[in-house]
Design a protein around this motif. Structure first.
Motif, PDB file in Angstrom:
ATOM      1  N   ARG A  26       0.798  -1.217   0.000  1.00 61.05           N
ATOM      2  CA  ARG A  26       0.000   0.000   0.000  1.00 61.05           C
ATOM      3  C   ARG A  26       0.827   1.260   0.000  1.00 61.05           C
ATOM      4  O   ARG A  26       0.283   2.348  -0.059  1.00 61.05           O
ATOM      5  N   THR A  27       2.151   1.140   0.048  1.00 59.30           N
ATOM      6  CA  THR A  27       2.992   2.325   0.156  1.00 59.30           C
ATOM      7  C   THR A  27       3.616   2.739  -1.166  1.00 59.30           C
ATOM      8  O   THR A  27       4.473   3.601  -1.195  1.00 59.30           O
ATOM      9  N   PHE A  28       3.186   2.131  -2.269  1.00 59.21           N
ATOM     10  CA  PHE A  28       3.787   2.426  -3.572  1.00 59.21           C
ATOM     11  C   PHE A  28       3.787   3.914  -3.852  1.00 59.21           C
ATOM     12  O   PHE A  28       4.771   4.463  -4.336  1.00 59.21           O
ATOM     13  N   SER A  29       2.684   4.586  -3.552  1.00 55.41           N
ATOM     14  CA  SER A  29       2.559   5.997  -3.900  1.00 55.41           C
ATOM     15  C   SER A  29       3.518   6.888  -3.126  1.00 55.41           C
ATOM     16  O   SER A  29       3.672   8.058  -3.458  1.00 55.41           O
ATOM     17  N   TRP A  52       7.053  10.654  -6.494  1.00 59.72           N
ATOM     18  CA  TRP A  52       5.931   9.859  -5.999  1.00 59.72           C
ATOM     19  C   TRP A  52       4.612  10.259  -6.660  1.00 59.72           C
ATOM     20  O   TRP A  52       3.725   9.421  -6.875  1.00 59.72           O
ATOM     21  N   ASN A  53       4.481  11.538  -7.018  1.00 59.06           N
ATOM     22  CA  ASN A  53       3.226  12.007  -7.611  1.00 59.06           C
ATOM     23  C   ASN A  53       3.322  12.232  -9.110  1.00 59.06           C
ATOM     24  O   ASN A  53       2.399  12.749  -9.733  1.00 59.06           O
ATOM     25  N   GLY A  54       4.450  11.879  -9.698  1.00 60.28           N
ATOM     26  CA  GLY A  54       4.620  12.044 -11.131  1.00 60.28           C
ATOM     27  C   GLY A  54       4.945  13.455 -11.567  1.00 60.28           C
ATOM     28  O   GLY A  54       5.019  13.734 -12.761  1.00 60.28           O
ATOM     29  N   LYS A  75      -3.090   2.106  -9.683  1.00 60.42           N
ATOM     30  CA  LYS A  75      -2.802   0.745 -10.136  1.00 60.42           C
ATOM     31  C   LYS A  75      -1.471   0.234  -9.605  1.00 60.42           C
ATOM     32  O   LYS A  75      -1.046  -0.864  -9.981  1.00 60.42           O
ATOM     33  N   ASN A  76      -0.811   1.023  -8.763  1.00 56.79           N
ATOM     34  CA  ASN A  76       0.500   0.619  -8.228  1.00 56.79           C
ATOM     35  C   ASN A  76       1.472   0.229  -9.339  1.00 56.79           C
ATOM     36  O   ASN A  76       2.191  -0.783  -9.230  1.00 56.79           O
ATOM     37  N   ALA A  96      12.828   0.012  -9.945  1.00 60.57           N
ATOM     38  CA  ALA A  96      13.295   0.081  -8.560  1.00 60.57           C
ATOM     39  C   ALA A  96      12.552   1.172  -7.812  1.00 60.57           C
ATOM     40  O   ALA A  96      12.120   2.165  -8.413  1.00 60.57           O
ATOM     41  N   ALA A  97      12.418   0.980  -6.507  1.00 57.69           N
ATOM     42  CA  ALA A  97      11.744   1.939  -5.643  1.00 57.69           C
ATOM     43  C   ALA A  97      12.765   2.619  -4.742  1.00 57.69           C
ATOM     44  O   ALA A  97      13.546   1.940  -4.056  1.00 57.69           O
TER      45      ALA A  97
END
Length: 123
Positions: A26-29, A52-54, A75-76, A96-97
């Protein structure tokens, strides 16, 4: 966070591919996301990154104007649209994150990596 990259394949020079990277959790964003690539015999290199927000993106010079990174937090998923592909784009592409601050070009800021997807561009 688990990352799953897909969308690679074999294309002719000048063709296009769209890579996707789906994330679990749930933390993708909250993460900035990046794409790297590694060609045979070479080090893994930075390709593109997105906040994170594009709102902010960054690209390595060799792909500017040809590649576009984007994300859909609902959509993660993070994407890499690759147009006008060249044989020198041939590599395994990794998503990668990023979990720490720092240069997006530094692999050290990324804690989570996908398994990679092969992109092959024929001349």
């Amino acid at each position: 966070v688990q990352l799953q990259a897909c969308g690679g394949g074999l294309v002719h020079s000048g063709g296009s591919l769209r890579l996707s990277c789906a994330a679990s959790g749930r933390t993708f964003s909250s993460y900035a996301m990046g794409w790297f690539r590694q060609a045979p015999g070479k080090e893994r290199e930075f390709v593109a990154a997105i906040t994170w927000n594009g709102g902010i993106t960054e690209y390595t010079d060799s792909v500017k104007g040809r590649f576009t990174i984007s994300r859909d937090n609902a959509k993660n998923t993070v994407y890499l649209q690759m147009n006008s592909l060249k044989p020198e784009d041939t590599a395994v592409y990794y998503c990668a994150a990023a979990v720490t601050s720092g240069s997006w070009r530094d692999r050290g800021v990324y804690a989570y990596w996908g398994q990679g997807t092969q992109v092959t561009v024929s001349s």
